[in-house]
Design an enzyme around this catalytic site. Sequence first.
Site, PDB file in Angstrom:
ATOM      1  NE  ARG A  94      -2.279  -1.044   3.620  1.00  0.00           N
ATOM      2  CZ  ARG A  94      -1.754  -0.175   4.477  1.00  0.00           C
ATOM      3  NH1 ARG A  94      -1.883   1.125   4.282  1.00  0.00           N
ATOM      4  NH2 ARG A  94      -1.136  -0.595   5.550  1.00  0.00           N
ATOM      5  CE1 TYR A 233       1.850  -7.398  -3.953  1.00  0.00           C
ATOM      6  CE2 TYR A 233       0.910  -6.435  -1.973  1.00  0.00           C
ATOM      7  CZ  TYR A 233       1.617  -7.444  -2.590  1.00  0.00           C
ATOM      8  OH  TYR A 233       2.083  -8.506  -1.860  1.00  0.00           O
ATOM      9  CE  LYS A 242      -7.075  -3.446   5.122  1.00  0.00           C
ATOM     10  NZ  LYS A 242      -5.730  -3.602   5.577  1.00  0.00           N
ATOM     11  CG  HIS A 262      -6.970  -2.501  10.149  1.00  0.00           C
ATOM     12  ND1 HIS A 262      -5.662  -2.066  10.250  1.00  0.00           N
ATOM     13  CD2 HIS A 262      -6.953  -3.552   9.299  1.00  0.00           C
ATOM     14  CE1 HIS A 262      -4.882  -2.842   9.500  1.00  0.00           C
ATOM     15  NE2 HIS A 262      -5.643  -3.744   8.920  1.00  0.00           N
ATOM     16  CB  SER A 284      -0.634  -3.125   8.087  1.00  0.00           C
ATOM     17  OG  SER A 284      -1.785  -2.389   7.753  1.00  0.00           O
ATOM     18  CB  CYS A 286       0.762  -5.705  14.163  1.00  0.00           C
ATOM     19  SG  CYS A 286       1.947  -4.420  13.721  1.00  0.00           S
ATOM     20  CG  ASP A 309      -7.358  -6.766   7.106  1.00  0.00           C
ATOM     21  OD1 ASP A 309      -6.350  -6.611   7.829  1.00  0.00           O
ATOM     22  OD2 ASP A 309      -7.636  -6.004   6.163  1.00  0.00           O
ATOM     23  CG  ASN A 399       3.131  -6.282   2.009  1.00  0.00           C
ATOM     24  OD1 ASN A 399       2.523  -6.741   2.978  1.00  0.00           O
ATOM     25  ND2 ASN A 399       2.547  -5.505   1.115  1.00  0.00           N
ATOM     26  NE  ARG A 401      -0.078  -8.142   2.675  1.00  0.00           N
ATOM     27  CZ  ARG A 401      -0.606  -7.850   3.859  1.00  0.00           C
ATOM     28  NH1 ARG A 401      -1.685  -8.459   4.273  1.00  0.00           N
ATOM     29  NH2 ARG A 401      -0.053  -6.936   4.639  1.00  0.00           N
ATOM     30  CG  PHE A 523       3.130 -17.317  16.588  1.00  0.00           C
ATOM     31  CD1 PHE A 523       2.569 -16.737  15.448  1.00  0.00           C
ATOM     32  CD2 PHE A 523       4.478 -17.045  16.870  1.00  0.00           C
ATOM     33  CE1 PHE A 523       3.338 -15.927  14.604  1.00  0.00           C
ATOM     34  CE2 PHE A 523       5.238 -16.244  16.022  1.00  0.00           C
ATOM     35  CZ  PHE A 523       4.659 -15.690  14.892  1.00  0.00           C
TER      36      PHE A 523
HETATM   37  P1  GTP Z   1      -2.303  -7.211   7.666  1.00  0.00           P
HETATM   38  O1  GTP Z   1      -2.839  -8.256   6.753  1.00  0.00           O
HETATM   39  O2  GTP Z   1      -1.219  -6.401   7.037  1.00  0.00           O
HETATM   40  O3  GTP Z   1      -3.365  -6.332   8.239  1.00  0.00           O
HETATM   41  O4  GTP Z   1      -1.500  -7.971   8.846  1.00  0.00           O
HETATM   42  P2  GTP Z   1      -1.965  -8.801  10.138  1.00  0.00           P
HETATM   43  O5  GTP Z   1      -2.229  -7.878  11.269  1.00  0.00           O
HETATM   44  O6  GTP Z   1      -3.030  -9.765   9.775  1.00  0.00           O
HETATM   45  O7  GTP Z   1      -0.618  -9.582  10.533  1.00  0.00           O
HETATM   46  P3  GTP Z   1      -0.248 -11.137  10.420  1.00  0.00           P
HETATM   47  O8  GTP Z   1      -1.073 -11.999  11.333  1.00  0.00           O
HETATM   48  O9  GTP Z   1      -0.212 -11.511   8.999  1.00  0.00           O
HETATM   49  O10 GTP Z   1       1.231 -11.145  11.022  1.00  0.00           O
HETATM   50  C1  GTP Z   1       2.253 -10.385  10.459  1.00  0.00           C
HETATM   51  C2  GTP Z   1       3.582 -10.897  10.928  1.00  0.00           C
HETATM   52  O11 GTP Z   1       3.649 -10.898  12.354  1.00  0.00           O
HETATM   53  C3  GTP Z   1       3.864 -12.316  10.471  1.00  0.00           C
HETATM   54  O12 GTP Z   1       5.181 -12.392  10.018  1.00  0.00           O
HETATM   55  C4  GTP Z   1       3.673 -13.124  11.718  1.00  0.00           C
HETATM   56  O13 GTP Z   1       4.495 -14.278  11.715  1.00  0.00           O
HETATM   57  C5  GTP Z   1       4.070 -12.163  12.843  1.00  0.00           C
HETATM   58  N1  GTP Z   1       3.333 -12.468  14.093  1.00  0.00           N
HETATM   59  C6  GTP Z   1       2.004 -12.687  14.222  1.00  0.00           C
HETATM   60  N2  GTP Z   1       1.666 -13.007  15.501  1.00  0.00           N
HETATM   61  C7  GTP Z   1       2.831 -12.985  16.210  1.00  0.00           C
HETATM   62  C8  GTP Z   1       3.160 -13.230  17.590  1.00  0.00           C
HETATM   63  O14 GTP Z   1       2.322 -13.544  18.427  1.00  0.00           O
HETATM   64  N3  GTP Z   1       4.478 -13.105  17.937  1.00  0.00           N
HETATM   65  C9  GTP Z   1       5.437 -12.751  17.027  1.00  0.00           C
HETATM   66  N4  GTP Z   1       6.694 -12.635  17.448  1.00  0.00           N
HETATM   67  N5  GTP Z   1       5.164 -12.520  15.716  1.00  0.00           N
HETATM   68  C10 GTP Z   1       3.889 -12.637  15.318  1.00  0.00           C
HETATM   69  C1  SPV Z   2      -2.920  -4.072   5.424  1.00  0.00           C
HETATM   70  O1  SPV Z   2      -1.937  -3.476   4.960  1.00  0.00           O
HETATM   71  O2  SPV Z   2      -3.433  -3.775   6.523  1.00  0.00           O
HETATM   72  C2  SPV Z   2      -3.488  -5.198   4.672  1.00  0.00           C
HETATM   73  C3  SPV Z   2      -2.994  -5.461   3.321  1.00  0.00           C
HETATM   74  O3  SPV Z   2      -4.386  -5.867   5.170  1.00  0.00           O
HETATM   75  S1  SPV Z   2      -3.762  -4.450   2.134  1.00  0.00           S
HETATM   76  O4  SPV Z   2      -4.975  -5.114   1.683  1.00  0.00           O
HETATM   77  O5  SPV Z   2      -2.812  -4.297   1.031  1.00  0.00           O
HETATM   78  O6  SPV Z   2      -4.110  -3.182   2.707  1.00  0.00           O
HETATM   79 MN    MN Z   3      -4.866  -5.169   7.297  1.00  0.00          MN
END
Ligand code: GTP
Ligand code: SPV
Ligand code: MN
Length: 619
Positions: A94, A233, A242, A262, A284, A286, A309, A399, A401, A523
Amino acid sequence: MSLAEQTAFADLTSLAEYGAQPEYASDAFEELASWVRDIAALTKPARIHWVDGSEGERQALLDDMVRSGTLIRLNDELRPNSYLARSDAGDVARLESRTFIASEREIDAGPTNNWAEPVAMRATLTELFDGSMAGRTMFVVPFSMGKIGGPISQLGVQITDSPYAVASIEIMTRVGEDVTELIADGAEWVRTVHSVGAPLEPGEDDVAWPSNDEKYIVHFPDTLEVFSYGSGYGGNAILAKKCYALRIASVLGRDQGWLAEHMLLIRVISPEGRAYHVAAAFPSACGKTNLAMLRPTIPGWSVETLGDDITWIRPGSDGRLYAINPEAGFFGVAPGTGESTNVTAVETLRENVIFTNVALTPDGDVWWEGLTEEVPEQLTDWQGQPWTPDSGRPAAHPNSRFTVAAAQAPSIAEDWEEAVPLDAILFGGRRATNVPLVAEAFDWAHGVFMGSTISSERTAAAEGTVGELRRDPFAMMPFCGYNMADYFGHWVRMGAELTNPPRIFQVNWFRKGDDGGFLWPGFGENSRVIEWIARRLDGSADAVETPIGRVPSEGALNLDGIEVSRDDLEALFAVDPDSWLAEADLTEEFYDSVGDRVPGALREQLQALRDRLQTAKRG
Ligand code: GTP
Ligand code: SPV
Ligand code: MN
């Protein structure tokens, strides 16, 4: 069978069999058809294709993209019905700096958004979109956010010249003629227009990932329109996500009394069989998708996925908040997703997936950092270059996906398309210091204060320096379609109307020790924190007050079966008054930057926090 041979055999259906304009004799449909004609007159595509959402059409579209080189079909034995796309190296995330809110009044966009004067922006867009689809197919994609015809659902139509975007939207939303029928019957819908900005001259060869160096993602909240130019993308191109479900929907929520957030959405089930519905806002990349697919490590607990999300939240007549996930798929971060971190995701990704910017294995499957402990000796990286572990660069883009249907997750709740009553809301972010593993807000206003003060280290989900700390209130900094201070006020007011509001918590899985390593295993082990939260809700877990909120009292956090040293545990929950006073100063600066419309209730919360910290310091 080699990949080249598979490609040659893929051409079994033809997209040309599909795409006729549906026939409805209503003024409402004519309005849609005339908008489509207007956009076509501007963008001058070679043909117009109305997407019907059928299985045959979807396969023809995918086959077409394999033929044109946009998609690589993965080895069907290893990853059935799945594809890999490689984006242009300049189009990988983004772009917040190119995202605009073109509200009539600048103050309605507020200081945290890029405001654009709507008349001037329309002129700019008209010039950009003029002829932008030349030589390409213009797809008309009717979609529903939330189940088609559902009470909280909203409709939209995306016009796009990207078949990759069409295939993605078909996974991420409900697409098809049922939606067109609702529109023809007079339902409200939002207009979204997308072009990759790469017109083709007659006879000119296309590239695998067309895009334009000039990029614009523009929202007109007053007329409920989105225009996106130059990028193919993710959130730049899947406009239902979004752009609509957060930026435009947040404006609808402001005006109509609901919230577009979000947030992930889960159902947590205790060993006694009690269900708790939890929504969580993390910035994002996180951890939302990971928490949404949480597989508890503690016995007796289970988690069902509802959304990963975006969550739309409305007050019910019983004084509670009700939530739905408006999406139909997951567009999840690949790196870090593996057997040891998120088995559920790995199982979800077994088939029917579109991967973007991950690495390709020699046998035609995908790989990314963290998928397996063992690193393959040889790969093709996300840019199509040969890669070995010695290459000194990641094989998958940070990034990169996956796009996959939500229904395919083994953890998906049977009733995932229905609204659920919210019991708890979590706010989190990536904080190496200061923020404890979990803290419970004293009340709604304090919880809203917590949400408004979230800061997090930048990730690869958008442009910017990874790791840099920035404010991301409610994880909505890039996604709030109106004035952030007004949005804070909306949150404060929403709670005041609830007789049974969800309880609010702040969490942080990412606190680090002196050695730079994470203090908390994260996790699946996050279920321990979720257990404490659930036990707080039913009144059976103890807490102690700190100046920033209530944290588990000694022994209240279930640590059976994991090794967390006493020192680490102390460090995970340490609340240092001096660092928090410094944080409070930064919050004041931040509030000042958001403007004088920040609600008094939040200023009072800040003062109360400072008072508690001063008391703690003296004590
Ligand atoms: P968006 O799709 O961008 O909104 O991201 P999201 O908030 O869904 O994040 P996602 O669950 O995809 O995690 C992003 C990164 O954080 C990945 O590389 C995960 O492995 C890492 N991660 C997720 N949960 C944990 C956790 O509890 N501990 C740690 N150390 N890393 C984590
Ligand atoms: C984010 O960045 O929070 C996402 C990926 O979930 S995107 O759909 O590209 O915004
Ligand atoms: Mn997101």
